[in-house]
Motif scaffolding. Sequence first.
Motif, PDB file in Angstrom:
ATOM      1  N   GLY A 124      34.512  31.752  34.641  1.00  0.00           N
ATOM      2  CA  GLY A 124      34.325  31.809  36.085  1.00  0.00           C
ATOM      3  C   GLY A 124      35.629  31.881  36.846  1.00  0.00           C
ATOM      4  N   LEU A 125      36.650  31.153  36.369  1.00  0.00           N
ATOM      5  CA  LEU A 125      37.952  31.223  37.013  1.00  0.00           C
ATOM      6  C   LEU A 125      38.436  32.666  37.068  1.00  0.00           C
ATOM      7  CD1 LEU A 125      40.604  30.089  38.144  1.00  0.00           C
ATOM      8  CD2 LEU A 125      41.317  29.620  35.801  1.00  0.00           C
ATOM      9  N   ASP A 126      38.305  33.391  35.971  1.00  0.00           N
ATOM     10  CA  ASP A 126      38.790  34.766  35.956  1.00  0.00           C
ATOM     11  C   ASP A 126      37.933  35.686  36.829  1.00  0.00           C
ATOM     12  OD1 ASP A 126      40.860  34.016  34.351  1.00  0.00           O
ATOM     13  OD2 ASP A 126      40.021  34.828  32.492  1.00  0.00           O
ATOM     14  N   VAL A 127      36.631  35.430  36.910  1.00  0.00           N
ATOM     15  CA  VAL A 127      35.776  36.201  37.817  1.00  0.00           C
ATOM     16  C   VAL A 127      36.284  36.055  39.252  1.00  0.00           C
ATOM     17  CG1 VAL A 127      33.490  36.269  38.900  1.00  0.00           C
ATOM     18  CG2 VAL A 127      33.689  36.217  36.412  1.00  0.00           C
ATOM     19  N   VAL A 128      36.571  34.820  39.644  1.00  0.00           N
ATOM     20  CA  VAL A 128      36.986  34.558  41.022  1.00  0.00           C
ATOM     21  C   VAL A 128      38.377  35.118  41.291  1.00  0.00           C
ATOM     22  CG1 VAL A 128      37.603  32.711  42.625  1.00  0.00           C
ATOM     23  CG2 VAL A 128      35.464  32.595  41.341  1.00  0.00           C
ATOM     24  N   VAL A 129      39.306  34.926  40.359  1.00  0.00           N
ATOM     25  CA  VAL A 129      40.653  35.454  40.561  1.00  0.00           C
ATOM     26  C   VAL A 129      40.620  36.972  40.692  1.00  0.00           C
ATOM     27  CG1 VAL A 129      42.930  35.747  39.500  1.00  0.00           C
ATOM     28  CG2 VAL A 129      41.805  33.514  39.457  1.00  0.00           C
ATOM     29  N   ASN A 130      39.879  37.632  39.809  1.00  0.00           N
ATOM     30  CA  ASN A 130      39.805  39.089  39.878  1.00  0.00           C
ATOM     31  C   ASN A 130      39.162  39.566  41.181  1.00  0.00           C
ATOM     32  OD1 ASN A 130      40.976  39.344  37.347  1.00  0.00           O
ATOM     33  ND2 ASN A 130      39.019  39.395  36.276  1.00  0.00           N
ATOM     34  N   TRP A 131      38.119  38.860  41.627  1.00  0.00           N
ATOM     35  CA  TRP A 131      37.457  39.228  42.875  1.00  0.00           C
ATOM     36  C   TRP A 131      38.405  39.041  44.065  1.00  0.00           C
ATOM     37  CZ3 TRP A 131      33.407  41.777  44.651  1.00  0.00           C
ATOM     38  CH2 TRP A 131      32.931  41.538  45.941  1.00  0.00           C
ATOM     39  N   TYR A 132      39.106  37.928  44.078  1.00  0.00           N
ATOM     40  CA  TYR A 132      40.025  37.661  45.185  1.00  0.00           C
ATOM     41  C   TYR A 132      41.157  38.675  45.210  1.00  0.00           C
ATOM     42  CZ  TYR A 132      43.056  35.046  48.383  1.00  0.00           C
ATOM     43  OH  TYR A 132      43.843  34.667  49.435  1.00  0.00           O
TER      44      TYR A 132
END
Length: 870
Positions: free
Chosen positions: A180-188
């Motif tokens: 999830g951390l990587d999902v959010v970082v990539n989205w941001y």
Amino acid sequence: MRRHGPNPFCRYLCAIAWVASLGPVAAAAQRVPTPAEVIGFELGSDFKLADYGEITSYFRALAEASDRVVLEEIGRSTLDKPLYVALISSPENLANRARHREISERLATVSGLNPDEARALADEGRAVVWIDGGLHATEVAHGQFTPELAYHVATDESAETRRIRDQVILIVMINMNPDGLDVVVNWYERNVGSEYETSPTVELYHPYVGHDNNRDWYMFTQVETQAVARQLYHVWFPQIVYNHHQSGPFPGRIWVPPFENPVNPNLDPYVVTSISHLGEAMKRRFAREGKKGVSSGVLYDMWWNGSMRGAPDFHNMLGFLTETALYRYATPYCYEPDEIPSSFNARAGNLPADRPTTQYPDPWEGGCWHLKDPMEYMMTASLAVLDQASRFREDYLLGIYDTGRRQIEKGERAEGGPFAYVIDVEGQGDRSAAVELLRTFRVGGIDIRRADRAFDAGGNTYPAGTYVIPPQAFRPFVVDLMEPKVFPDRRQYPGGPPEPPYDMTGYELGLQTGVAFDRVTVPFPVPERSVTEIPAPRSGVEGTGTWGYALSAADNRAVTGVMVLLGRGAQIQRATAGFDAGGRTWPSGSFVATGVERAVVERVAAEEGLRFGALTRSPLDGMPLLRQPTVGLYKSYRGNMPEGWTRWVLERYRVPYESLSNEDIREGDLSRFDVIVLPDESADDILNGWSPGDVPPEFVGGLGPEGSARLRRFVEGGGWLLALDNAADFAIEQFELPVANRVGSLSSSEFFVPGSLIHLDVDSADPLAAGMPDRSIAFFVRSQAFELEAGAEADGVDVYARYAEDYLASGWALGGAEHLAGRPAALRVPRGAGQIVLIGFEPHFRGQPLGTFKMLFGPLLAAGQVRVIP
């Protein structure tokens, strides 16, 4: 492409080379690289987030450079990323960590220790404190904070930190949701600098469960939960478990304990009071440092067992959370004075926000809030906890022992629950559910015994192989998940609307799973053999017939067996009535497999823990033939958790499916599907989705009128539509069904069931409920109850499950007598050549209610029956 700096692995190697260049005489604090030196920027910087690879690169560099840090891999994430804990303490403590683990375990489990032996161990041991980088990936600060905490504790040379290293073993869980951390970082990073910089994510920030990864802590369905539970309840047994979050009540800057009422009656008073003591220590430190906006005593209660901070409390550990303020991602925001309300909202008790109170002693008056600010608040709170652990090390070690001993004594007196629970797996209707219940307790560190011979207890004789859950230190966890509860009727003001609980009010696995068990109140000699693993139920093929093989639908795993056999070329029929064969009675809905060798059936039986009966001839005429259903599962751009849970359940039981986006339904060929599933989601979200401006244009909108029309043509042409919980409203509205949602428009003062277990009367003879018992339990979470329009039954509407007249099994139900009792809970409506199935609750809610999983599977299998499609 990454926006900041070189490859993290390159930075890691460079950091190691830099450490080596300093030579052996450099002081520890000088030898260790800072997070910025490895990651490439200061964590907490505006508009920048480090991803999981960068974070773990720093921890590897830290462990390589410091003898005060040991990095251990404890498992793998859903997407196969490594899960790490960093153990931080003095070199002497770390060298002796196996002994300290042993002491922690013996004190937590009591292990036959007398008080003198416990005191000696407490004197020798070290306090074990767990502090984690959180679970909720959009709450970004705690994921960026853990390197800073680790660096400080490993390198700071103040008297306080030296004492912490000497007296405490700190376990830093780097991140419990790396995917999830990587999902959010990539989205941001995709959106930063654009008008969509702070837009919500359009996918779940855990591959299956999103925000519900903090709702999985007594069922342990996800691999991340299982890995952490092993550390908590099998390896380290920490006395303190601190779970960081970042979504506190506004305008506060951080929420800390003490908690709000109510308190679960199964919790030991030591746990409740000690958590409050830690919270007060945090508040004092914030006051000393001049950090404003600390609230407590509102919103978050101590009732529910299922959160990461809640479940440890039922293991006599001091589990708690803090909720630090969040704006959005790494984007700063400056609050003007007129944006600060005079009070918190109703969920936070309308606490005054413009003047000091005991629950909010130093109000925050506004200003700018950068990502670095919540990280600094997290540091203050964490150091306050570590300081307390170092000062009162022996108290915490003895406290968990005394509490465990007290719980064992309560069990021996059958106080607040029975002496023991007895479960005979082979005597169950659904044996796989009983095995899963026992396995779940084992993940939670519960001592389970298995009888090697028959025994007597409570006036009954039980066969060899029966399981017993005896009195033990972690008894609160067991009793809380087996005994029904009544949640107190709490109102926002006298005569006013209900005060919502933090989460669920009734949730017992002993009820949800449908497992039969005996409560034995009179002490008896419990079996001596503790089990570490719960084997699958007895399996195989009984009888010598060769015509075919019968399989009862009562076992959830039967669906898996059917899917596997269909995939191996078998023909599967479904019995339309009960029949006798092979010396036993097979109920209506049982499966009959033909065209497959016995050896194949035996392998499937062994793999899935199933019992087949060999048949000498066809037991019934006219049994419908099943084929593997083609299932389409609607997946919106709203990051819908029930959709993820549905995927998880279907995959776990090997039911093939295909995810369908808005575009797939509007433009694709739906005729290739037998059934389309609409998971629990509001009618408006399904129809309209995100509004323009909320998210990038490609994710705007829902099914729209065109998608609804395509679904109507699909059903009229012979397809099935299964709508779950809130999605039923969409089907009712778009198909103009002769059904109404009885409770959809009611206020919470009229009807309120926020998360309770409700008795369910089921027509088990209906093919959609085949394998179900006549009485079951529905997990009702602000769910739906139906009523039929006049003439609906004459038009073919078939109700196959109703909420019982004696509806409440556990929890809280306001207005249930008028609006819930006796109302339809599940029904089928014919439309053209197809069928629409409405279920008013989620039969697989959060992967927990094993007793109603078959209500999800039933319509899918029925849609796969061989039929002529015009």
